[in-house]
Scaffold this active site. Structure first.
Site, short mmCIF file in Angstrom:
data_model
loop_
_atom_site.label_atom_id
_atom_site.label_comp_id
_atom_site.label_asym_id
_atom_site.label_seq_id
_atom_site.Cartn_x
_atom_site.Cartn_y
_atom_site.Cartn_z
N SER A 66 -1.33 10.28 -6.17
CA SER A 66 -1.06 11.79 -6.35
C SER A 66 -0.94 11.69 -7.65
O SER A 66 -1.87 10.94 -8.50
CB SER A 66 0.80 11.58 -6.76
OG SER A 66 1.70 11.03 -5.63
N1 SAM Z 1 2.86 6.20 -4.19
C1 SAM Z 1 1.55 6.77 -3.73
C2 SAM Z 1 0.28 6.51 -4.41
O1 SAM Z 1 -0.32 6.28 -5.34
O2 SAM Z 1 -1.23 6.52 -4.42
C3 SAM Z 1 1.07 8.30 -3.55
C4 SAM Z 1 1.06 8.46 -1.84
S1 SAM Z 1 1.46 9.78 -1.39
C5 SAM Z 1 1.92 11.15 -2.31
C6 SAM Z 1 2.86 9.62 0.01
C7 SAM Z 1 2.92 8.50 1.06
O3 SAM Z 1 3.97 8.15 1.43
C8 SAM Z 1 1.90 8.37 1.83
O4 SAM Z 1 1.11 7.47 2.03
C9 SAM Z 1 2.40 9.32 2.75
O5 SAM Z 1 2.00 8.16 4.38
C10 SAM Z 1 3.85 8.03 2.82
N2 SAM Z 1 5.09 8.74 3.65
C11 SAM Z 1 5.38 9.07 3.89
N3 SAM Z 1 6.28 8.72 4.66
C12 SAM Z 1 7.14 7.57 4.56
C13 SAM Z 1 8.13 6.91 5.00
N4 SAM Z 1 8.67 7.64 5.87
N5 SAM Z 1 7.90 5.87 4.81
C14 SAM Z 1 7.41 5.06 4.27
N6 SAM Z 1 5.45 6.57 3.09
C15 SAM Z 1 6.12 7.40 4.12
#
Ligand code: SAM
Length: 216
Positions: A66
């Site tokens: 992000s």
């Molecule tokens: N907090 C992260 C960072 O600092 O890089 C942001 C990563 S990205 C915006 C969102 C993440 O959520 C992705 O890696 C995606 O694979 C994960 N994601 C999506 N649905 C999910 C779920 N149901 N459970 C766990 N992770 C999930």
């Protein structure tokens, strides 16, 4: 595995912190954490020279780290106290996790993409950030370590998953972007003593989708 943290990086972080201040981030503890954390470690080396721009970048598997403003905005809403038990949904690159740990959180973070889970587990360990990292569907929360003081969702949800409300302590805070696939509104949800919730809506963001049982 770890890249050097140069004077140039440190200077660029100072500039990023100033930029975040100008954009309205006022929590000095959040700004301090961003100042301390070498964001370039969480980003592919192709983007190394852009690591301290206020931008999101691809991290593989169709996911993103992000934008620093988004990380700061969500973290500020959590009002973190040292020792808070926090659940993060969407570990991704691990950068948001590092911010929470730097601020003294006792963190459980869950990621559904196996490759990212393994890569980020290695990185956080190498950087000596301790957290319980879980591979699984965070839309159901993670009951085994709950209830939590705070929950942060870092992917866009179609609605607020009921499990997350259940796993939140009384007085706890849930921060979650809710909307459609194009745009989401940030929600701060506070669980009150009578079990009801106060739901405050804030500005709009654009996240990758939360995919799972209680999501898309
Ligand atoms: N907090 C992260 C960072 O600092 O890089 C942001 C990563 S990205 C915006 C969102 C993440 O959520 C992705 O890696 C995606 O694979 C994960 N994601 C999506 N649905 C999910 C779920 N149901 N459970 C766990 N992770 C999930």
């Amino acid at each position: 595995m770890l890249e050097q943290d140069t004077y140039k990086d440190k200077g660029a972080r100072r500039q990023l912190v100033n930029e975040l201040r100008e954009k309205g981030i006022i929590d000095e503890k959040v700004l301090d954490a961003i100042h301390r954390i070498p964001r370039h470690q969480f980003i592919h080396k192709d983007f190394r020279s852009h690591a301290y721009l206020d931008k999101a970048f691809p991290i593989g598997e169709g996911q993103t780290i992000s934008q620093p403003y988004t990380v700061a905005f969500q973290t500020q809403l959590l009002h973190i106290e040292k020792g808070d038990k926090i659940l993060e949904i969407g570990t991704g690159s691990g950068y948001q996790a590092a911010v929470l740990i730097e601020m003294g959180a006792e963190l459980t973070s869950i990621e559904r993409q196996e490759k990212l889970y393994h890569k980020t587990s290695k990185l956080l360990k190498a950087m000596q950030y301790e957290a319980a990292l879980i591979l699984g569907d965070g839309s159901k929360g993670y009951e085994a370590s709950g209830p939590y003081d705070k929950i942060i969702v870092t992917a866009g949800a179609p609605r607020v998953p009921e499990s997350l409300l259940q796993q939140l302590k009384v007085g706890g805070i849930l921060i979650i972007p809710v909307g459609d696939s194009k745009v989401q509104t940030m929600h701060t949800i506070i669980k009150k003593t009578d079990g009801s919730v106060e739901n405050i809506t804030l500005s709009q963001f654009r996240f990758v989708p939360l995919i799972g049982n209680q999501a898309w």
